[in-house]
Design a protein around this motif. Structure first.
Motif, mmCIF file in Angstrom:
data_model
loop_
_atom_site.group_PDB
_atom_site.id
_atom_site.type_symbol
_atom_site.label_atom_id
_atom_site.label_comp_id
_atom_site.label_asym_id
_atom_site.label_seq_id
_atom_site.Cartn_x
_atom_site.Cartn_y
_atom_site.Cartn_z
ATOM 1 N N ALA B 54 0.856 -1.234 0.052
ATOM 2 C CA ALA B 54 -0.044 -0.030 0.014
ATOM 3 C C ALA B 54 0.957 1.234 -0.015
ATOM 4 O O ALA B 54 0.405 2.066 -0.915
ATOM 5 C CB ALA B 54 -1.008 -0.151 1.242
ATOM 6 N N PRO B 55 1.837 1.552 0.842
ATOM 7 C CA PRO B 55 2.728 2.797 0.814
ATOM 8 C C PRO B 55 3.160 3.118 -0.475
ATOM 9 O O PRO B 55 3.390 4.324 -0.853
ATOM 10 C CB PRO B 55 3.447 2.374 1.883
ATOM 11 N N TRP B 56 3.444 2.142 -1.391
ATOM 12 C CA TRP B 56 4.141 2.517 -2.555
ATOM 13 C C TRP B 56 3.296 2.461 -3.839
ATOM 14 O O TRP B 56 3.753 3.193 -4.866
ATOM 15 C CB TRP B 56 5.147 1.239 -2.949
ATOM 16 N N ILE B 57 2.203 2.213 -3.551
ATOM 17 C CA ILE B 57 1.105 2.368 -4.655
ATOM 18 C C ILE B 57 0.151 3.296 -4.585
ATOM 19 O O ILE B 57 -1.166 3.247 -5.070
ATOM 20 C CB ILE B 57 0.885 0.957 -5.051
ATOM 21 N N THR B 58 -0.036 4.061 -3.454
ATOM 22 C CA THR B 58 -1.026 4.830 -3.161
ATOM 23 C C THR B 58 -0.442 6.212 -3.147
ATOM 24 O O THR B 58 0.659 6.527 -2.813
ATOM 25 C CB THR B 58 -1.944 4.710 -1.772
ATOM 26 N N PRO B 59 -1.299 7.464 -3.615
ATOM 27 C CA PRO B 59 -0.673 8.607 -3.644
ATOM 28 C C PRO B 59 -0.792 9.546 -2.326
ATOM 29 O O PRO B 59 -0.057 10.468 -2.373
ATOM 30 C CB PRO B 59 -1.747 9.277 -4.686
ATOM 31 N N GLN B 60 -1.480 8.935 -1.425
ATOM 32 C CA GLN B 60 -1.380 9.726 0.065
ATOM 33 C C GLN B 60 -1.429 8.677 1.127
ATOM 34 O O GLN B 60 -1.838 7.447 1.139
ATOM 35 C CB GLN B 60 -3.035 10.262 -0.047
ATOM 36 N N MET B 87 -8.274 11.400 -7.417
ATOM 37 C CA MET B 87 -8.923 10.345 -6.626
ATOM 38 C C MET B 87 -10.241 9.418 -7.139
ATOM 39 O O MET B 87 -11.229 9.876 -7.405
ATOM 40 C CB MET B 87 -9.589 11.181 -5.455
ATOM 41 N N TRP B 88 -9.666 8.439 -7.580
ATOM 42 C CA TRP B 88 -10.523 7.562 -8.569
ATOM 43 C C TRP B 88 -11.825 6.992 -7.820
ATOM 44 O O TRP B 88 -12.629 6.859 -8.388
ATOM 45 C CB TRP B 88 -9.701 6.223 -8.936
ATOM 46 N N SER B 100 -6.644 5.234 -1.333
ATOM 47 C CA SER B 100 -5.554 4.903 -0.364
ATOM 48 C C SER B 100 -5.969 4.433 0.938
ATOM 49 O O SER B 100 -5.565 3.515 1.564
ATOM 50 C CB SER B 100 -4.755 6.561 0.021
ATOM 51 N N GLY B 101 -7.146 5.168 1.415
ATOM 52 C CA GLY B 101 -7.742 4.819 2.706
ATOM 53 C C GLY B 101 -8.129 3.201 2.809
ATOM 54 O O GLY B 101 -7.857 2.707 3.756
ATOM 55 N N ILE B 102 -8.656 2.930 1.754
ATOM 56 C CA ILE B 102 -9.017 1.514 1.449
ATOM 57 C C ILE B 102 -7.656 0.501 1.734
ATOM 58 O O ILE B 102 -7.888 -0.607 2.399
ATOM 59 C CB ILE B 102 -9.932 1.044 0.333
ATOM 60 N N LEU B 103 -6.809 0.852 0.939
ATOM 61 C CA LEU B 103 -5.617 -0.079 0.883
ATOM 62 C C LEU B 103 -5.086 -0.045 2.271
ATOM 63 O O LEU B 103 -4.443 -1.206 2.848
ATOM 64 C CB LEU B 103 -4.835 0.497 0.031
ATOM 65 N N TYR B 104 -4.751 0.929 3.035
ATOM 66 C CA TYR B 104 -4.182 1.068 4.277
ATOM 67 C C TYR B 104 -5.220 0.334 5.089
ATOM 68 O O TYR B 104 -5.030 -0.374 6.227
ATOM 69 C CB TYR B 104 -3.989 2.677 4.797
#
Lengths: 324, 315
Positions: B54-60, B87-88, B100-104
């Motif tokens: 997640a940290p490497w593939i999210t913008p935020q 923000m897709w 980003s929120g979902i992946l984290y």
């Protein structure tokens, strides 16, 4: 030197809600060093329980209530668990009936054998492996190196029983209790296994108790025989004597129900009736209901009588008729 | 002549391939017989990979308050954030990018679920094995405690514990462990009881092998198959239980949102038409739990010798 095993007055009872099941009810026998004794009887006659009593693995509600078991002069009844565990698999080993069940399905043969060795000896892994492989070779397993790495399900029934026998002989025990080890195998394999076991006993000087219901097997392997019925030994003696001149009507019946070339074409003899319910044994002789020689005296339980190195429990033995 | 030799070596090779098929390989090939389970496993693995990286593939980084801008709040899917990225999946009320929120959130949900499942498995296995092996009074006491535990709904047990212990990741894991160990204990005890009465255990006892070795070397490996199945299903259960607790506001804190927190955050906006704040995390949770359950169900079919004819038990 004391006998390898001396059992006297052994009583193993199961205290259950329905009553007391007297599975073993006063059993005496002794086994000399290197002797092979056949322990014969029907299902439920208490022969396996006798074996488990010796090794000290009677689960509740069962209990040894009376008697003594002396192994090389040492009393085992009431011995501490630690001492018994030390003897098990080390000085006294056991072989079971079903080779499909006695090996752990998820452990390889070498793991199980090395474990058995390390439980009793301070031995390195490599050394243990070599010893295990050599023992496998001794019981007639071809290519033991490969078989060591096999899982039990990759071996045939006869092969598995050989592995079980090899495990029993690993620590070179003084006494082996074989509980119907050939019953689950086909006849040709039976012969080989019996030969293997006999050969190993001779080589190592181990004594052997061969528990079975198959008189033919016992005739081939044993020096002495004890016939059990409803928790008691009803006849005991040298194997040839007993088979040629049985004294107890039960032994006569057992021998009569074995098919042989002598009575071809005739109807096989059959012992009438069923094994008595062990929770409600009849008064007096427990065989009387099925016996064709019974009289009034059979209402009193017969004592063990010794005559000409033969022991039997019967008021009307065939023994008298055959003058020795 | 050469042909014969060739044939010989051919058949030898065949024999070898049959011999060399380990139980594990057979298990694998049987598992992939089911398309549903294969797809579910693929999705599950993708979810795990997405969560791990997640940290490497999210913008935020939604935990870093410096990166979260309230002015980005409640944007619909596809909107552009002030810092330039798209923000897709839209953003939530606090201005967190939902992707980003979902992946984290998945990271937290998965790790809490797996951790609590694993700890509960270890505890339950030890307790269950002990109960089955010891028997008698020990077994009775243990199994009555298990019965007592199972008579309360898991969510209720977890809620009570959180109310007593307070918030925090460690406390949630503890609550989930307490709510779940009994399932494992019961499963292990049931299969250990069967194994305990098999002859190989008796044979091991006749070899003078110690109790501990018999329990852990002989009985335990034979009880693993049902345990793996219960483990997968219970992990899915733990994940949804954690989401429930978070949704109710007693789970993960607002500053490190799990999927349950994200769903709860969007709940108040549902009626105003901003569906995405709740729906996308909800879909993520749904897909995760369902795929774990599908994998678990099929594992049960493969590992249960009574359902699948060839294999499974013959490990």
């Amino acid at each position: 030197m004391p006998n390898t095993l001396e059992v006297s007055g052994l009583k193993t009872h199961f205290l259950m809600r329905a009553g007391v099941a007297k599975a073993v009810d006063g059993v005496d026998f002794s086994i000399a060093k290197g002797e092979v004794m056949g322990l014969v009887g029907e299902s439920g006659s208490g022969k396996s329980i006798t074996g488990f009593s010796i090794i000290g693995l009677i689960d509740p509600p069962g209990r040894i209530v009376e008697g003594s078991i002396k192994f090389q002069g040492e009393e085992l009844v009431g011995a501490p668990e630690e001492r018994l565990r030390n003897l098990r698999g080390n000085r006294i080993a056991m072989i079971f009936q079903d080779p499909m069940m006695t090996l752990n399905p998820v452990l390889r043969v070498d793991t199980q054998m090395i474990e058995a060795l390390k439980a009793h000896q301070d031995i390195g892994k490599k050394e243990a492996w070599t010893k295990a492989r050599d023992t496998l070779g001794m019981v007639g397993i071809p290519a033991p190196d490969e078989r060591m790495r096999a899982y039990p399900h990759q071996l045939s029934g006869g092969m598995r029983q050989r592995v079980a026998i090899a495990i029993a002989f690993l620590n070179e025990p003084d006494l082996i209790i074989a509980d119907e080890p050939t019953t689950a195998l086909d006849v040709t394999i039976q012969g080989q296994i019996i030969h293997e076991a006999q050969d190993l006993c001779r080589r190592t000087g181990a004594s052997l108790i061969w528990i079975t219901h198959d008189l033919a097997v016992v005739a081939g392997i044993a020096d002495n025989i004890s016939v059990m019925y409803a928790g008691k030994i009803v006849e005991q003696g040298n194997i040839d004597d007993v088979i040629d001149r049985p004294a107890h009507p039960y032994t006569v019946g057992l021998l009569g129900s074995v098919p042989s070339a002598n009575n071809r074409g005739q109807r096989l003899y059959q012992i009438a009736g069923m094994t008595p319910n062990i929770l409600a044994l009849p008064k007096g002789c427990s065989f009387k209901e099925r016996c064709d020689r019974r009289t009034k005296t059979c209402e009193v339980s017969p004592e063990a009588v010794e005559r000409n190195h033969r022991i039997f429990r019967c008021h009307h033995p065939y023994f008298e008729e055959v003058k020795v | 002549m050469t042909e014969v030799v060739q044939q010989n070596s051919e058949s030898e090779r065949q024999v070898q391939t049959i011999d060399s098929e380990t139980p594990f390989q057979r298990f694998i090939s049987e598992f992939f017989d089911s398309k549903t389970a294969s797809v579910a496993l693929f999705i599950l693995l993708s979810i795990i990979i997405l969560a791990v990286f997640a940290p490497w593939i999210t913008p935020q980084d939604p935990y870093d308050l410096a990166q979260v801008d309230v002015l980005d709040g409640r944007q619909p899917p596809g909107a552009e954030a002030f810092s330039g990225y798209t923000m897709w999946l839209g953003s939530d009320g606090a201005g967190r990018d939902l992707y980003s929120g979902i992946l984290y959130g998945l990271r937290i949900s998965l790790s809490v679920g797996v951790m609590s499942g694993f700890i509960a498995l270890l505890i339950g296995m030890a307790v269950g094995l002990l109960a089955a092996y010891a028997g008698g009074r020990v077994e009775n006491v243990i199994m009555r405690v298990v019965d007592l535990q199972l008579s309360f709904p898991a969510a209720l047990v977890a809620l009570m514990l959180i109310a007593i212990l307070g918030k925090g990741v460690d406390k949630i894991i503890l609550a989930l462990v307490v709510a779940q160990w009994a399932y494992y204990a019961r499963t292990v005890r049931a299969s250990a009881l069967v194994e305990r009465n098999k002859e190989y255990v008796e044979a091991a006892a006749c070899l003078g092998i110690s109790h501990a070795r018999i329990i852990f070397r002989h009985i335990m490996p034979n009880c693993l198959a049902p345990l793996i199945v219960v483990g997968t299903v219970q992990t899915a259960h733990a994940i949804s239980l954690e989401a429930t607790l978070s949704f109710l506001g007693v789970g993960m804190p607002q500053t490190s949102p799990s999927l349950g927190v994200l769903i709860a955050n969007g709940f108040e906006y549902m009626l105003s038409g901003r569906y995405w704040i709740s729906v996308f995390p909800g879909i993520a949770l749904l897909v995760t739990v369902v795929s774990i359950n599908l994998v678990g169900d099929h594992l049960r079919d493969v590992l249960n010798p009574r359902i699948s004819a060839g294999g499974g038990k013959a490990k």
